[in-house]
Design an enzyme around this catalytic site. Sequence first.
Site, PDB file in Angstrom:
ATOM      1  CG  PHE A 159      -1.839   1.223   1.227  1.00 35.47           C
ATOM      2  CD1 PHE A 159      -3.030   1.197   0.524  1.00 35.47           C
ATOM      3  CD2 PHE A 159      -1.506   2.382   1.921  1.00 35.47           C
ATOM      4  CE1 PHE A 159      -3.872   2.306   0.503  1.00 35.47           C
ATOM      5  CE2 PHE A 159      -2.332   3.488   1.906  1.00 35.47           C
ATOM      6  CZ  PHE A 159      -3.527   3.454   1.195  1.00 35.47           C
ATOM      7  CG  ASP A 244       5.789   3.605   1.669  1.00 29.18           C
ATOM      8  OD1 ASP A 244       5.860   4.262   2.725  1.00 29.18           O
ATOM      9  OD2 ASP A 244       4.725   3.417   1.056  1.00 29.18           O
ATOM     10  CE  LYS A 273       0.318   6.223   7.938  1.00 26.15           C
ATOM     11  NZ  LYS A 273      -1.023   6.752   8.185  1.00 26.15           N
TER      12      LYS A 273
END
Length: 411
Positions: A159, A244, A273
Amino acid sequence: MACKKNNNNNQNNEKLKLKKEYINNSKKYVANTYARFDLVLESGKDTKLKDVEGKEYIDLGSGIGVNSVGYVNKNWINAIVNQAKTLQHTSNLFYTKPYIDLAKKLCTTTKYDKAFFCNSGAEANESAIKCARKYSFNKYANGSKDYKRNKIVTLKNSFHGRTMATISATGQEVFHNFFFPFLEGFSFAEANNYEDTIEKLKDNACAMMMELIQGEGGVIPLDKEYVQKVQKYCEENDILFIVDEVQTGVGRTGKFLCSEHFGIKPDITTLAKGLGGGLPIGAMLMSKKCSDVFVPGDHASTFGANPVVAAGALEVLNIIDKNLLKEVEKKSKYIKSKLTKLDNVVSVDGIGLMLGIGLKEGLNAREIVEKCISKGVIPLTAKNKIRLLPPLTITDKELEKAVSILCECIG
């Protein structure tokens, strides 16, 4: 006494009425893009949240890994308030001290050459995709737009975001619907399958992009040997290796970067984040090999490294020191030691304070999370796993209480 009891009942009824009003207005006026839990949050402090009814919760999700240093951290608040009082925003056509200090601290900490700032993980991954394609174009296209060496290989079950490029890069069929046509130039290899990955890379790839722990895919760590072999192949064939770390980075796994656990140094690492501590930020870290690929006009972000956000992120980096990272590893061991003893738990996957609890067949993760919430603890889900991403600053006492309730609810 009866009067006091009636007053309390009246107050509770008013709070419940207010909660219903908020939820109804959300359903009426806000796009229906989230399967929200029946909870209206109002405030937070350290690791605890409070809803509009006044009930308190220990948070084991931290806004999906965003509130890395907890809620209303004093130093973080001071940093962003002082900056907001000084200069809240200006164009990236000018220099400002906060983003320069942040870039220096990030590059010094991670040994990367340069940083590009944006607003989210999806944007950071978009930046990495563009950087990889331009790197390859500069070296191999000879000025032709018809050159083929432009594919990005990602992993099945990955994802990488919800923009058109990053959803195209995401290796899950459930996301590949409705929004046709998806972007060309992406292929998906089977995670931990070296032969399949190399076969895909040989097909005109300019970059390999992977999560070292597949977060939304169910908190599944990759095999270390596989990752190292793929990186070596990429290095030998001038294919950019992108990791990532939107969810795994900034101390989440007990190291500043998860790649440290794997003994690798990617060409590009993306962050978001936890870096902002609660404010929106994304970052692409570039090694010397690709740090000068972008030139003025190639890429930009209006709010990238906004002074207030950059000041907050810099304070997050100051808080996440070596001692805190050691605590993350210690707390991870504690959680695993408690949960692996449960009959209804078949696995506890992940590293540090990014953990996924695999449940016995027949159990429903969302139902267990709802039960936890009713008892004052907020975990998350990832597919049919219970996902834990607590603030890195959670205390031993809070963790013990939260894990006790979690164990009770899992059964």
